[in-house]
Each structure stands twice: as C-alpha cells, then as structure tokens.
Design a protein around this motif. Sequence first.
Motif: not given
Length: 633
Positions: A193-201, A52-57, A217-231
């Motif tokens: 782009a959230l594709t980078q967050l997905t790759k990082d996760a 989390a600190a790495r992503l935050d940085a 912040a609203k609970g939606r999946y930004v990065a998830f193993p099932d890519r169909a669930q993202i956003m």
Amino acid sequence: MKVKLSTRLILSVALPATLLFVGVLWFSSQRAVQRVIAGTEEQSKVTARYYAARLDAELSKVSKVPEMIALEVESLRFESESEIEAYLRHVVAGNPEIFGSCIAFEPGAFTPGKHFYAPYFYLHEGRPEFVQLGNPEYNYFNWEWYERPKQTDRRIWTEPYFDDGGGNAVMTTRSVPFHRNGAFWGVATIDIALTQLTKDAAAIEVANTGYAFIVSAKGRYVAFPDRAQIMKGSLTDSNPELARRMMSGEDGFRKTREPWRGEEAWIAFAPVQSGGFSLALVYPRREVLAQAAEFQFEQRAIAAIGILVLLGALYFGARSISRPITQLAAAAQQVAKGNLDHRLEIDAPLEEVRHLTYAFNKMTRDLQMRMQELRYTTTVKERYEGELNAARQIQMSLLPKRFPPFPERREFDIHAMVRPVREVGGDFYDFYLLEDDWLCFFVGDVSGKGVPAALFMAVTKTLLKASSSRPGAGAEMLSKVNNELCAQTDGGMFVTLCYALLDLRTGALEIGNAGHYSPICLHANGTVEAMETHSNVALGASTNLEYKVSTGQLAPGDALFLFTDGVTEALSREGAFYGAARLQIVLRDLATLPVEKVTRGVIQDVRAFCADREQSDDISVLAVRWRGPTLLN
C-alpha cells in the motif's frame, strides 16, 4: 595641485586598504555561499541515497515473499484450494508490512474446468480478509501485474494503481511467475500500500521547511506533501527536466523550482531500484542561504569597524613620520636607480626612525650581496628543474602509455595510469605478451619518493621483464628478482609488487603478491571482490626468500584491478583515509564499464575525496578485462 605627504600617505594607504577590505569581504561572502551550497549538496546527496537505500531495502525484503510463494507452489505441495488459501492467509498474517497477497493461476490450471482461480488475502483492521479475484468484471488476465510476468517470464514491480476488486486501495504490486513442467502456470504477488511510502516520505526530516517526495517510473506522485496530488499529479507537468532525470533512474543535485510551492530550491534525488521509484529531498533556497546571510552581515560589520580604525591610525601615524619619510623616499629613489652605494643620513629624535635609517643602510649593503647570490641561485635552480623535468620524461617513457597497446588482440583490454607525487616517483606498472597466449602485467610501489625511488623502480622493472618466462614459474621468478635487487642495492630500499599472468585462451590466472595489496576482481555481473593471494615479503627486503604464487580464474567479461597504496591511503581534508571499502564501492559502480573508464573513474574519485588537500603519495592503477576465448583471433 600640491598635496601634503601626510595626506598623500593617508589616501595612498586608505584607498587600497578599503578596496582590499571590500574585495576580501566580497570574496569571503561568495565563498561562504559556495561552502554552504557545497555542504548542502554533499549532505543532501548522502541523505537522499541513505533514505533511498532504506526504502530499497524494505522493498527488497518484502519482494522475497512472492518468490517464496512461487517456490512453494512449484513444489506441488498444495493439493486443494483450501490448502492454498490457508497457506496464503498465513503468509499475509505473518507479514504485516505487506497489504495483501495473491496466487493467480492460468484458466483451469489448478482446478480443472475453473476459468478463474486467484485467491487473494489482504489486511483489514489488522486481520486477513479473503477475496476471490477473477470474474467477468475483474479479468485479472488483462491486468499489468499478471500480463507482464506472463509475457516476459520475469519478476516485476508494477506502476502504482488503484486495485478495484482486490484490495480496493492505491498500491504497487510485486509479481513473480511460477511454472509447472517448464510451462507458465501462474503468478504469485504481494501488494504494498502506498500509504506506507507516503508515511515514510513524510517522516524524513529535510532542514526546517523542506520536504521529501517520491515519484513512480512514469513520473506520478507516489508520496507528496499535498496528498491531493498523489496518483493524480505528475512531476512531468511542473518540472519536465527534473522528471526526466528522476524517471531515468539518475541520482544528482539540482537547483530548480520545487513542485509544491514553486519556490527556488536545491533538490537532491536518488533512485529506489526495487520499485522503480525515485526519492527527492527539497531544500528551499531561502533556508539554505540564511546561514550564509548571517555570516555575511557579521563580516560587513567587522570590515566597517576595521576601516574606521585603519583611517584613524593612518591619520595620526602619517603626521609623525611625514618628514623623515620624505628623506627616506629620496634615498629609496637613489637605490631604485641602481645606486646601491648610497647611504642614508637622518638626524631624528624618534628611535624608530634611527632604526629605520640603520636598517636602510644595512639593506643596501645586504642587497648588493643578495643580488650576486640570487644570480647564482637562479642559475642552479633552473638547471636542477631542467634535470628533474628530463628525469620525469625519461621515467614516463619507461611506462607503456599507448592504449590500446595491442589493438589487434580482441580477447582482452587493458589500461593503466600513474600519478607521481613529485616530478619523479617510485610507482610503476608494465604489461607484455609471453608466448603470444599469455599476458603478463604487474603494478609496484618502491619505498620512498623522488629520484632514488625512480632509479630503483627502473632497475626493478627491467629485472622483472628480463626474468619473466614460462607460466608456472612465477615463484621462481620473484625469488630470482628479489635476490638480484638485494645484490645490486644497499640503501635499504624495497618494492612491493602484485604480479599476474593471464592465460588468454582460458582466463586462468597466476598471481604473485610481494607485500602488496591483493588485486580486486570485477565480475561481469557487476559484483566485486578482493582476490585471496599468498602474502609474501616485499622484493629487496632480504635474500634467499621463498615466494608462493596463487591461482585464479576469470570468466568472460571479468576484469582484474591492480593498485598501489596511494589510492587507499589518500587523505581527505579532514585527515580520513580513502580506504579499501570506498574503493570497492566505486569499483562496483564502474565494474561493467570499459577498463579506461574504470582506471580514470578511480583516479577521479580519489581526487574528489582529497579535494584541495595535496597528494601525499604516488598513485598507480591498472585494469585488465578478459573478454573470453570466443574473441580470439
């Protein structure tokens, strides 16, 4: 029904031994599971906070880009649209970690008569591409990335969205408002782009079959193993309680059902502050407990073999000792009745039995003497323990323990705690008012422990309070107390001390440090720093020493934290020191809390760090917060 002694011996020893084996096996198995879970919790929390600190940085790093753009625009260096667009192209080309960047102006703000002007560059196949945002179909004035900074005049991260008309991708935006002549002029943005967050996760390794996911912040999946669930999917739907804690910015460790496969798992989560996201690491239960299960199987096998060996040994041993043991039992009954004059006489060929006979007779003689000694020792011990308890009560009564000590004074708050390693110790603290407008407070640590240290502490505390006088005389007071201690003691004892005098009207500080740790300042904005003080020799070490004091200044809401080496030199079960670095990290988390929570929080963290290791030194902490002159009575 009569039972042979050998049979009775086998039953009486084998049954309890078997139960003991089973009990030990069960307890050891449970402990193995607990250790595995505790180890998983500790490792997962550290891992979650690390990533989390790495992503935050990373987000913090790129968030500097729109701030730089806003400063460039506010400097009025751009005189034409072509200059702005050339600069923006250069920014996007030079920062491949961002997806795109935009400078959006108010209607007619840059080019008179032009309602929409928002040049936008984004990376496409590694090259910057240009799009002019703003038209009736894409009215950027109504989008969150423009509207919220304008309304709040604050920098924001947006909830992830699909930018239809801009980058045509799922992204989150960092928006920074800029101004001209004090008025809102527009917004500078970057898109991630959230594709980078997905790759990082996806790159985070979580055990063998675990995984990581990120929610907004609203609970939606930004990065998830099932890519169909993202956003599209939301953690709130599958696990509302976990979603609530993650969306509120908490970090923690929780056993629950994971949202992908629905299996039981332990989930560690930590916030990514810069983007308003939360990272979770999922550890499946079956994998966590696999190691414990293997250990349990080995223990069961060893226990079964041990019980069989024990039964065989009991069977053969009971037959050889059954006859003399009967006589021994009869003699033991006589002793149990109080007949310590009874002597055992057994004529047996076994050397062990003869030794046992001699030992039994010697035991009865020794027991008569030990009973007399025990009565005397018990009496002395009870008296000594009573005296130590009385000494502890007297020592604790010398330290202030009513908080808040000055409820009528609202301009400051103070709290202190001491935890001696023995019944009595050498750590101490004190505080009192001087001339109504000055607060004097200090923390000290006497060399050594136990009763001598406690007596030396009482003398030092009395001398300090009797010698405290006007502000500005701290160096003279320390020198005087040092000479008094040297004159009154000859046992080679000394005391380290951190002494402070706070002007309750202005927040000015006078600090005297006699071989002690420097105090730590907890600023009202949440930052902490160790204050620079003159390093003087400990009190009582040598006569006629010159002491120097330091000065400082507290701002309203700032706090000062004093402590002894029992905090930083506390040892973990592995033998590692608690250390000043960890103390500053803990104080940073506690910096804005009430002072009582600061002192108790530090003590609690030291206990957690030491775990089951015995406390090695006295611990004292004291925290003072100056609330400011506006609260003076």
